[in-house]
Scaffold this motif. Structure first.
Motif, PDB file in Angstrom:
ATOM      1  N   GLU A 104      11.569  -4.102  -5.728  1.00  0.00           N
ATOM      2  CA  GLU A 104      10.583  -3.085  -5.371  1.00  0.00           C
ATOM      3  C   GLU A 104      11.260  -1.738  -5.102  1.00  0.00           C
ATOM      4  N   ALA A 105      12.417  -1.787  -4.432  1.00  0.00           N
ATOM      5  CA  ALA A 105      13.131  -0.540  -4.152  1.00  0.00           C
ATOM      6  C   ALA A 105      13.612   0.116  -5.452  1.00  0.00           C
ATOM      7  N   GLU A 106      14.059  -0.703  -6.390  1.00  0.00           N
ATOM      8  CA  GLU A 106      14.530  -0.164  -7.667  1.00  0.00           C
ATOM      9  C   GLU A 106      13.398   0.528  -8.420  1.00  0.00           C
ATOM     10  N   ASP A 107      12.248  -0.140  -8.499  1.00  0.00           N
ATOM     11  CA  ASP A 107      11.090   0.468  -9.183  1.00  0.00           C
ATOM     12  C   ASP A 107      10.666   1.754  -8.483  1.00  0.00           C
ATOM     13  N   MET A 108      10.679   1.755  -7.153  1.00  0.00           N
ATOM     14  CA  MET A 108      10.264   2.932  -6.389  1.00  0.00           C
ATOM     15  C   MET A 108      11.154   4.131  -6.681  1.00  0.00           C
ATOM     16  N   TRP A 109      12.478   3.928  -6.579  1.00  0.00           N
ATOM     17  CA  TRP A 109      13.384   5.063  -6.769  1.00  0.00           C
ATOM     18  C   TRP A 109      13.421   5.518  -8.226  1.00  0.00           C
ATOM     19  N   GLU A 110      13.214   4.587  -9.150  1.00  0.00           N
ATOM     20  CA  GLU A 110      13.175   4.993 -10.563  1.00  0.00           C
ATOM     21  C   GLU A 110      11.965   5.895 -10.834  1.00  0.00           C
ATOM     22  N   ARG A 111      10.830   5.574 -10.229  1.00  0.00           N
ATOM     23  CA  ARG A 111       9.642   6.415 -10.387  1.00  0.00           C
ATOM     24  C   ARG A 111       9.874   7.812  -9.809  1.00  0.00           C
ATOM     25  N   VAL A 112      10.442   7.850  -8.597  1.00  0.00           N
ATOM     26  CA  VAL A 112      10.676   9.152  -7.948  1.00  0.00           C
ATOM     27  C   VAL A 112      11.670   9.974  -8.766  1.00  0.00           C
ATOM     28  N   MET A 113      12.729   9.310  -9.237  1.00  0.00           N
ATOM     29  CA  MET A 113      13.725  10.009 -10.046  1.00  0.00           C
ATOM     30  C   MET A 113      13.085  10.578 -11.314  1.00  0.00           C
ATOM     31  N   THR A 114      12.266   9.768 -11.993  1.00  0.00           N
ATOM     32  CA  THR A 114      11.616  10.222 -13.227  1.00  0.00           C
ATOM     33  C   THR A 114      10.687  11.397 -12.958  1.00  0.00           C
ATOM     34  N   CYS A 157       3.677  10.275  -7.319  1.00  0.00           N
ATOM     35  CA  CYS A 157       4.401  10.594  -8.562  1.00  0.00           C
ATOM     36  C   CYS A 157       3.420  10.951  -9.675  1.00  0.00           C
ATOM     37  N   ASP A 158       2.336  10.187  -9.795  1.00  0.00           N
ATOM     38  CA  ASP A 158       1.348  10.474 -10.837  1.00  0.00           C
ATOM     39  C   ASP A 158       0.687  11.827 -10.626  1.00  0.00           C
ATOM     40  N   GLU A 159       0.555  12.236  -9.369  1.00  0.00           N
ATOM     41  CA  GLU A 159      -0.067  13.526  -9.043  1.00  0.00           C
ATOM     42  C   GLU A 159       0.942  14.679  -9.113  1.00  0.00           C
ATOM     43  N   ARG A 160       2.157  14.399  -9.549  1.00  0.00           N
ATOM     44  CA  ARG A 160       3.231  15.399  -9.665  1.00  0.00           C
ATOM     45  C   ARG A 160       3.632  15.965  -8.304  1.00  0.00           C
ATOM     46  N   ARG A 161       3.421  15.181  -7.263  1.00  0.00           N
ATOM     47  CA  ARG A 161       3.833  15.575  -5.912  1.00  0.00           C
ATOM     48  C   ARG A 161       5.107  14.801  -5.586  1.00  0.00           C
ATOM     49  N   TYR A 162       6.136  15.079  -6.388  1.00  0.00           N
ATOM     50  CA  TYR A 162       7.339  14.262  -6.341  1.00  0.00           C
ATOM     51  C   TYR A 162       8.112  14.457  -5.038  1.00  0.00           C
ATOM     52  N   ARG A 163       8.034  15.638  -4.426  1.00  0.00           N
ATOM     53  CA  ARG A 163       8.747  15.847  -3.158  1.00  0.00           C
ATOM     54  C   ARG A 163       8.135  14.985  -2.053  1.00  0.00           C
ATOM     55  N   LEU A 164       6.817  14.914  -2.044  1.00  0.00           N
ATOM     56  CA  LEU A 164       6.153  14.049  -1.075  1.00  0.00           C
ATOM     57  C   LEU A 164       6.469  12.586  -1.371  1.00  0.00           C
ATOM     58  N   ALA A 165       6.524  12.222  -2.657  1.00  0.00           N
ATOM     59  CA  ALA A 165       6.903  10.862  -3.031  1.00  0.00           C
ATOM     60  C   ALA A 165       8.316  10.552  -2.543  1.00  0.00           C
ATOM     61  N   TYR A 166       9.216  11.523  -2.672  1.00  0.00           N
ATOM     62  CA  TYR A 166      10.598  11.330  -2.203  1.00  0.00           C
ATOM     63  C   TYR A 166      10.621  11.122  -0.691  1.00  0.00           C
ATOM     64  N   GLY A 167       9.832  11.908   0.040  1.00  0.00           N
ATOM     65  CA  GLY A 167       9.789  11.750   1.494  1.00  0.00           C
ATOM     66  C   GLY A 167       9.266  10.391   1.915  1.00  0.00           C
ATOM     67  N   ASN A 203       0.821  -1.213   0.000  1.00  0.00           N
ATOM     68  CA  ASN A 203       0.000   0.000   0.000  1.00  0.00           C
ATOM     69  C   ASN A 203       0.854   1.262   0.000  1.00  0.00           C
ATOM     70  N   ILE A 204       1.990   1.211   0.708  1.00  0.00           N
ATOM     71  CA  ILE A 204       2.881   2.369   0.721  1.00  0.00           C
ATOM     72  C   ILE A 204       3.476   2.591  -0.667  1.00  0.00           C
ATOM     73  N   LEU A 205       3.875   1.512  -1.323  1.00  0.00           N
ATOM     74  CA  LEU A 205       4.407   1.641  -2.681  1.00  0.00           C
ATOM     75  C   LEU A 205       3.343   2.197  -3.631  1.00  0.00           C
ATOM     76  N   ALA A 206       2.084   1.776  -3.440  1.00  0.00           N
ATOM     77  CA  ALA A 206       0.993   2.322  -4.258  1.00  0.00           C
ATOM     78  C   ALA A 206       0.821   3.818  -3.991  1.00  0.00           C
ATOM     79  N   ALA A 207       0.974   4.232  -2.729  1.00  0.00           N
ATOM     80  CA  ALA A 207       0.866   5.659  -2.394  1.00  0.00           C
ATOM     81  C   ALA A 207       1.994   6.457  -3.043  1.00  0.00           C
ATOM     82  N   ILE A 208       3.185   5.878  -3.098  1.00  0.00           N
ATOM     83  CA  ILE A 208       4.314   6.562  -3.747  1.00  0.00           C
ATOM     84  C   ILE A 208       4.043   6.710  -5.242  1.00  0.00           C
ATOM     85  N   ARG A 209       3.501   5.664  -5.867  1.00  0.00           N
ATOM     86  CA  ARG A 209       3.136   5.766  -7.287  1.00  0.00           C
ATOM     87  C   ARG A 209       2.090   6.854  -7.494  1.00  0.00           C
TER      88      ARG A 209
END
Length: 973
Positions: free
Chosen positions: A697-707, A670-680, A661-667
């Motif tokens: 999972e960590a790789e996919d997460m950080w790649e999304r935040v970076m993008t 990112c989709d909402e363009r709230r990348y700073r909150l995603a980074y936090g 669920n946390i990973l879904a929240a991070i996605r």
């Protein structure tokens, strides 16, 4: 509702008091208990006692003497001598009109009926102020509404009798809009059209009615409507006879020859046709059939309730089972479609009237009330073996009037809601079809060869349908209609499933919409915002976080009872968790897009709530190696108390339960363009993913935040995310080159924005990866440069990393004593970090490296002492992987000291700890070390067996390189 005193205008009464008064008026002399009245007014009785007393006290002041104090009989209304109630006046006028019709005074009957209906007012819907939270009040309300409908039909009939054919057309059409399934209204409209000269229009209307009833009720028009249509089609004197039956004029007629005896009622064979390509559900069919055909000693009526979400195939299964059981019920099968989830649920009294007429009861003998008609229905079924299929019921009270009363009969009910309150109802929950069953259904529709030609594309279509038979049938219908479409082409169009899954009048959306529209307002909102929760299962407190409500459990139970959520993890000791099916979540998401402010607030609450909770959990677990801890939050505004208590009790277990669920929240962030909150969010989840070795999972997460950060042109934050990503990649064997390239990009970015801390950390990581790759000179260069920068900016983690690399390189080059001297400052710096911040992970890292270097230098006793210190540190911090690693190193020291039994004991304990920590790779590697000790003691055959078993385990887990190394080691023994 209005209360009008003898003098002056209507009294001002608030909505809550209006609901209370309406409920008491409807209940009549019997009254309502305090609990029933609270549920009627507020929807529940939770802590409402004080509010109820206040409400009744205020009503007593407005209506003195009408509401006596509540006793054992509850609360009720007592009328004064001059008090009047429109419902009583309405019933008196309807009775007066019936007497006028009997006397042939049709004009008087029209006036009286119009006066009676005027009492209802012009507002829609009728009885809008009347609460319907209890089954009893719903039944009383339905009876009143039925009486109104009967009066309307009587008025239309009398107006047609008086020749007002054209004038009544508009009123009839409005009546049909309210009740589209009333065959009486359709018959009256056809009669009025025919008598107005619109014969063709009357015939077209019959065709439209036939289509409607077949689609919505599963059966065509009744016998009376069919006879009327045939008579109008012939267009002769038979039409007048048929219309006379419709109008049911009770004017005395001249004597006539006795009519022939009425034909016997048709046999009870009302089942719609079975689905010819019905697929799967063998277990459900067997269980329900066995339940419905009990032994001869059973005196009750078995009632099987098929429950499930819209589109899961409840109706098809019920009809299929009913056809299978026809021989067991030789006196017939009755099919009743209640349209409980539609905008126009069918009223029990009207349906019973149609059933009783079909079973042979005359129109004159039909009782007026629902209860009396239900009793007559039970009497007509007594002593017969009849199967009753009740389709699309809204609840147990909706079903009750249609239940037989004697053994020998049985009932199948389909409903999206759990039928509570009905004795003897056995629920059978239907889940979506398994993949194989769904695929077989698709093969039945479009052909096995076509599916076999594109198996992967067919799997994609089945995944999009989610096992819902309705969705599979729609997909099959679309593919059948387009025989030249490749299945892969259609699969590509399923990115918008709800749009693609529609064929003619069949749509998945329409099926879900009925259930959604029938929900109370708060439950509809909960259903919508849960689309933000993601595809995994979620706990009760998540809806509290999304909506800020204390009634989360009640809302989730409402959605679950109506099959719009699935309860998962049943049978465990913990609280229940829920999941929203993919198709339902798609529909909820589409509805949420129409509520922009609600969505924005829910997204804000969800993301900030997760941030607070993850921060709390991360603070209680070991940190991520080589990175400083994120700054702790000092506020908790959105995190529910229940979640905080769970974290405090078991932070690691909480992370395991909620990680998806946390990973879904991070996605989502990112989709909402709230990348700073995603980074936090990612920053605080990263330590858990690292220690659990969940690198993918960590790789996919950080790649999304970076993008996301790069898309907003935030160079620094994108570089921070890229550095974290490079660290994750570096932890996975075989990916060193990719990690080094990424670290080079990080260096360029940090140097561009003049971020010295970022440069130091990037150099430290590149030195670590370079050493592992064997590029020792480059590793030393990066470590020395990184060490200088780290000391300048006081970055302790980077300093520890660089010192470790310098020691490891020296050891690799054979300078073992120098390596120990280079690494000892790393341990000292790590201990300083622990004293200043409480963070012990760097102490574990430095100890691990120093022990490795001392073993290489031959300092085995010193290494063993450090291992014991490290094991105690791991136990103190709750870091299982670290504790296991120090036990493994202790085994290495003891093996080198020729203490084999102690070494095997340490390796065995290390393997067990690695297994508990879910480190699949390290546990079998420890067993390879145990095999090596056995081989050194001369037990070569036993050692090779253990090494081979460990190699097989490593192969099965995907660690081919380690498996080959274990086999090579065994060959050398």
């Amino acid at each position: 509702m209005e209360v009008i005193p003898d003098e002056g205008g209507p009294l001002a009464i608030s909505p809550i008091k209006r609901r209370a008064l309406c409920a008491l008026l409807l209940a009549g002399e019997q009254g309502l208990s305090p609990g029933e009245l609270m549920e009627a007014v507020w929807g529940d009785g939770y802590a409402r006692d004080g509010s109820l007393k206040t409400c009744l006290s205020q009503l007593r002041r407005v209506l003195p003497g009408r509401i006596p104090a509540g006793g054992s009989g509850g609360y009720r209304i007592e009328f004064g001598p001059a008090d009047t109630l429109d419902a009583h006046r309405f019933r008196a006028l309807v009775a007066e009109s019936a007497e006028a019709v009997r006397l042939g005074e049709h004009e008087s009957a029209v006036r009286t009926l119009q006066e009676a209906l005027n009492l209802w007012g012009q507002g829609e819907p009728p009885l809008a102020d009347l609460p319907d939270h209890t089954a009893r009040l719903r039944l009383l309300r339905d009876e009143l509404v039925f009486e109104r409908r009967a009066a309307q039909i009587a008025l239309f009939r009398e107006r047609i009798h008086l020749g007002e054919h054209r004038d009544v057309l508009g009123d009839l059409r409005r009546g049909i809009a309210e009740d589209p399934f009333s065959e009486q209204l359709h018959a009256l409209l056809m009669t009025a059209l025919y008598r107005s000269g619109y014969r063709a229009e009357a015939l077209r209307h019959f065709d439209a009615v036939s289509t409607l009833l077949l689609r919505e009720a599963g059966s065509g028009p009744g016998q009376a409507l069919r006879q009327l249509r045939d008579a109008i089609d012939v267009d002769d004197e038979a039409a007048e006879a048929a219309q006379a039956l419709v109008l049911d004029a009770r004017t005395p007629a001249p004597a006539a020859p006795p009519a022939p005896a009425a034909p016997p009622p048709p046999p009870l064979a009302q089942l719609p046709p079975d689905v010819i390509d019905f697929t799967g559900r063998e277990d459900e069919v067997a269980r329900v059939a066995a339940f419905l055909t009990p032994g001869p000693d059973v005196t009750g009526v078995p009632i099987a309730s098929l429950i499930g979400p819209p589109g899961v195939g409840k109706s098809a299964l019920a009809i299929h089972i009913a056809h299978r059981l026809r021989a067991a019920f030789p006196d017939g099968q009755i099919y009743i479609h209640l349209a409980g989830m539609s905008a126009h649920p069918r009223e029990a009294a009207e349906v019973l009237g149609e059933l009783l007429a079909f079973m042979g009861a005359s129109a004159e003998s039909l009782p007026a009330s629902t209860g009396e008609r239900a009793a007559l229905f039970r009497s007509m079924l007594a002593g017969r073996r009849v199967l009753v299929v009740i389709d699309d019921a809204a609840g147990a009270e909706h079903v009750q009037p249609f239940l037989p009363g004697t053994a020998g009969c049985a009932v199948i009910v389909t409903s999206r809601a759990y039928l509570t309150g009905g004795a003897g109802i056995r629920p059978f929950r239907l889940d979506p079809l398994q993949r194989e069953e769904a695929l077989r259904l698709l093969e039945e529709i479009i052909g096995r060869d076509r599916v076999a030609a594109e198996p992967e594309a067919a799997d994609e279509v089945m995944a999009a349908c989610g096992g819902f038979p309705l969705a599979v049938r729609i997909a099959g219908a679309r593919l059948s209609a387009q025989p030249n479409w490749p299945i892969a082409y259609f699969a590509g169009r399923l990115s918008d499933r709800l749009r693609a899954l529609r064929a003619n009048e069949m749509t998945v959306s329409a099926s879900i919409a009925d259930s959604y529209d029938a929900l109370p307002g708060p439950a509809r909102q909960a259903f919508r915002v849960l689309a933000l929760a993601g595809p995994g299962d979620f706990p009760v407190w998540l809806i509290a976080m999304l909506l800020g409500t204390l009634e989360a459990e009640e809302l989730l139970e409402t959605l679950s009872d109506r099959s719009l959520l699935v309860t998962v993890s049943a049978g465990t000791a913990g609280p229940p968790r829920y999941r929203q099916h993919d198709l339902l979540r798609d529909y909820a998401e589409a509805q949420l897009l129409d509520h922009v402010s609600e969505r924005d607030l829910a997204v804000e609450r969800l993301l900030l709530g997760w941030l607070e909770l993850i921060d709390r959990a991360d603070a209680r677990l070991p940190g991520e190696p080589h990175f400083p801890r994120p700054a702790r939050l000092n506020v908790e505004l959105f995190a529910p108390d229940e979640a905080r208590h769970l974290i405090d009790a078991n932070p690691g277990g909480w992370f395991i339960a909620e990680c998806a669920n946390i990973l879904a929240a991070i996605r989502l962030a990112c989709d909402e363009r709230r990348y700073r909150l995603a980074y936090g969010l990612a920053l605080r989840l990263s330590s858990f993913l690292c220690h659990q070795s969940r690198h993918r999972e960590a790789e996919d997460m950080w790649e999304r935040v970076m993008t996301a950060a790069a898309a907003e042109e935030d160079t620094r934050l994108a570089a921070e995310a890229r550095l974290r990503l490079a660290a994750v990649v570096a932890r996975q064997p075989g990916d060193e080159l990719r990690s080094i390239r990424m670290l080079g990009s990080c260096l360029d970015a940090f140097e561009q924005v003049k971020n010295a801390e970022g440069v130091a950390r990037s150099l430290a990581w590149r030195a670590l990866v370079g050493h592992r790759q064997g590029a020792l000179d480059a590793a030393v260069g990066d470590a020395e440069r990184g060490l200088k920068l780290a000391r300048e900016v006081e970055d302790g983690p980077a300093e520890v990393a660089c010192l470790r690399v310098l020691g490891l390189v020296a050891s690799a080059e054979g300078r073992h004593d120098e390596a120990v001297r280079l690494c000892e400052p790393a341990l000292a710096r790590a201990e300083k970090i622990a004293r200043e911040t409480g963070e012990r992970v760097y102490e574990c890292l430095a100890l691990d490296t120093l022990i490795t270097l001392r073993l290489a230098a031959g300092h085995r006793e010193q290494a063993l002492q450090l291992c014991d210190h490290g094991r105690a540190l791991g136990q103190e911090t709750g870091d299982l992987p670290a504790e296991a690693a120090f036990e493994e190193l202790a085994g290495d020291a003891l093996a080198a000291l020729d203490r084999p039994e102690e070494a095997i004991a340490r390796y065995t304990r290390a393997a067990g700890l690695f297994e508990i920590a879910a480190d699949d790779r390290r546990a079998p590697l420890c067993r390879v070390r145990i095999a090596a000790v056995h081989a050194a003691q001369g037990a070569v055959e036993e050692a090779r067996k253990l090494a081979e078993q460990s190699a097989v385990d490593l192969e099965n887990l995907g660690f081919q390189v380690d498996a080959e190394a274990a086999r090579r080691a065994a060959q050398g023994w």
